[in-house]
Scaffold this active site. Structure first.
Site, PDB file in Angstrom:
ATOM      1  N   THR A 221       0.943  -1.238  -0.064  1.00 21.18           N
ATOM      2  CA  THR A 221       0.082   0.018  -0.172  1.00 21.18           C
ATOM      3  C   THR A 221       0.892   1.363  -0.049  1.00 21.18           C
ATOM      4  OG1 THR A 221      -0.180   0.219   2.273  1.00 21.18           O
ATOM      5  CG2 THR A 221      -2.091  -1.112   1.038  1.00 21.18           C
ATOM      6  N   ASN A 222       2.019   1.045   0.835  1.00 22.63           N
ATOM      7  CA  ASN A 222       2.899   2.361   0.762  1.00 22.63           C
ATOM      8  C   ASN A 222       3.471   2.533  -0.826  1.00 22.63           C
ATOM      9  OD1 ASN A 222       3.521   3.777   3.322  1.00 22.63           O
ATOM     10  ND2 ASN A 222       3.663   1.630   4.008  1.00 22.63           N
TER      11      ASN A 222
ATOM     12  N   MET B 140      11.160  -6.627   4.082  1.00 19.75           N
ATOM     13  CA  MET B 140      11.299  -7.527   5.346  1.00 19.75           C
ATOM     14  C   MET B 140      12.824  -7.852   5.336  1.00 19.75           C
ATOM     15  SD  MET B 140       8.553  -7.108   6.625  1.00 19.75           S
ATOM     16  CE  MET B 140       8.382  -8.234   7.816  1.00 19.75           C
TER      17      MET B 140
ATOM     18  N   HIS C 217       8.815   3.099   9.145  1.00 13.58           N
ATOM     19  CA  HIS C 217       8.598   2.234  10.080  1.00 13.58           C
ATOM     20  C   HIS C 217       7.424   2.615  11.069  1.00 13.58           C
ATOM     21  CE1 HIS C 217       9.577  -1.109  12.934  1.00 13.58           C
ATOM     22  NE2 HIS C 217       9.527  -0.191  14.118  1.00 13.58           N
TER      23      HIS C 217
HETATM   24  C1  GRF Z   1       4.070  -0.668   6.768  1.00 13.10           C
HETATM   25  O1  GRF Z   1       3.379  -0.432   8.309  1.00 13.10           O
HETATM   26  C2  GRF Z   1       5.452  -0.461   6.916  1.00 13.10           C
HETATM   27  O2  GRF Z   1       5.633   0.480   7.889  1.00 13.10           O
HETATM   28  C3  GRF Z   1       6.334  -1.529   7.468  1.00 13.10           C
HETATM   29  O3  GRF Z   1       5.519  -2.435   6.919  1.00 13.10           O
HETATM   30  C4  GRF Z   1       4.331  -2.218   6.436  1.00 13.10           C
HETATM   31  C5  GRF Z   1       4.018  -2.380   4.931  1.00 13.10           C
HETATM   32  O4  GRF Z   1       2.553  -2.296   4.477  1.00 13.10           O
HETATM   33  N1  GRF Z   1       7.435  -1.714   7.419  1.00 13.10           N
HETATM   34  P1  GRF Z   1       2.496  -2.130   2.909  1.00 13.10           P
HETATM   35  O5  GRF Z   1       3.060  -3.277   2.337  1.00 13.10           O
HETATM   36  O6  GRF Z   1       3.153  -0.856   2.427  1.00 13.10           O
HETATM   37  O7  GRF Z   1       1.072  -1.931   2.909  1.00 13.10           O
END
Ligand code: GRF
Length: 194
Positions: A21-22, A95, A114
């Site tokens: 989503t980011n 990850m 984060h």
């Molecule tokens: C987010 O909460 C980010 O802060 C963390 O992992 C999550 C990733 O979410 N590092 P997405 O894959 O961007 O939906």
């Protein structure tokens, strides 16, 4: 610090492992005129990452590096980043911990987001730990990446209040919403021409 020069946007790679989503949010941001970045590459260590669908949707190249053997894959990744003239990496739900060598060899800044108010709650399961510790506030942080986990210099943070009935998943949703505002803001702070 490098700045974009109006016409020339920073060639950016987004690293993901999951939902993305980011990533989607950063792609949308990158398409706006004011954005100092152009997303040229999506990198994933997970071939099944849901976020890879945005590569097709927005016609952005992607590359999978599984990191079975760190040395070889890191070399391949660096080669690929170089070939695509990438000068900014944004980790977004990636990850894997990047090695000191990778960080040293990559020619540009590396950012991460984060879901906590760093330096508090580095690592995984942040929301669960925040709730168990009865914190009044949590938040999210955009920071530079160094070779230690979630520990580079902070660029921007957003503080978020906890509610009495918060569960890790309710809190995660609220924090994620703020992440989507914070990441573009941090990029603007660092790289936009003022
Ligand atoms: C987010 O909460 C980010 O802060 C963390 O992992 C999550 C990733 O979410 N590092 P997405 O894959 O961007 O939906």
């Amino acid at each position: 610090m490098i700045k974009s020069t109006g016409l020339k946007k920073l060639r950016t790679a987004i690293f993901i492992s999951g939902t993305g989503t980011n990533l989607k949010n950063l792609i949308k941001f990158s398409l706006s005129k004011k954005s100092p970045i152009k997303i040229c590459l999506i990198v994933s260590n997970n071939p099944n990452a849901e976020g890879l669908k945005f590569s097709t949707k927005y016609k952005i190249k992607h590359k999978i590096f599984k990191y079975r053997s760190n040395n070889t894959d890191e070399k391949k990744a660096l080669h690929h980043l170089n070939k695509n003239k990438i000068n900014l990496i944004c980790l977004a739900g990636y990850m894997k911990i990047l090695s000191e060598n990778f960080i040293k060899c990559f020619n540009g800044p590396i950012l991460n987001i984060h879901p906590s108010l760093l330096p508090k709650y580095k690592g995984l399961n942040t929301h669960e730990r925040v709730i168990n510790n009865k914190e009044k506030y949590t938040g999210c942080t955009v920071h530079f990446v160094d070779s230690k986990l979630d520990s580079g210099k902070v660029v921007l943070q957003k503080k978020i209040k906890l509610f009495k009935n918060d569960t890790p998943s309710k809190l995660a949703k609220r924090v994620l919403k703020q992440e989507h505002i914070l990441y573009p803001k941090a990029i603007m702070k660092l790289f936009a021409n003022s």
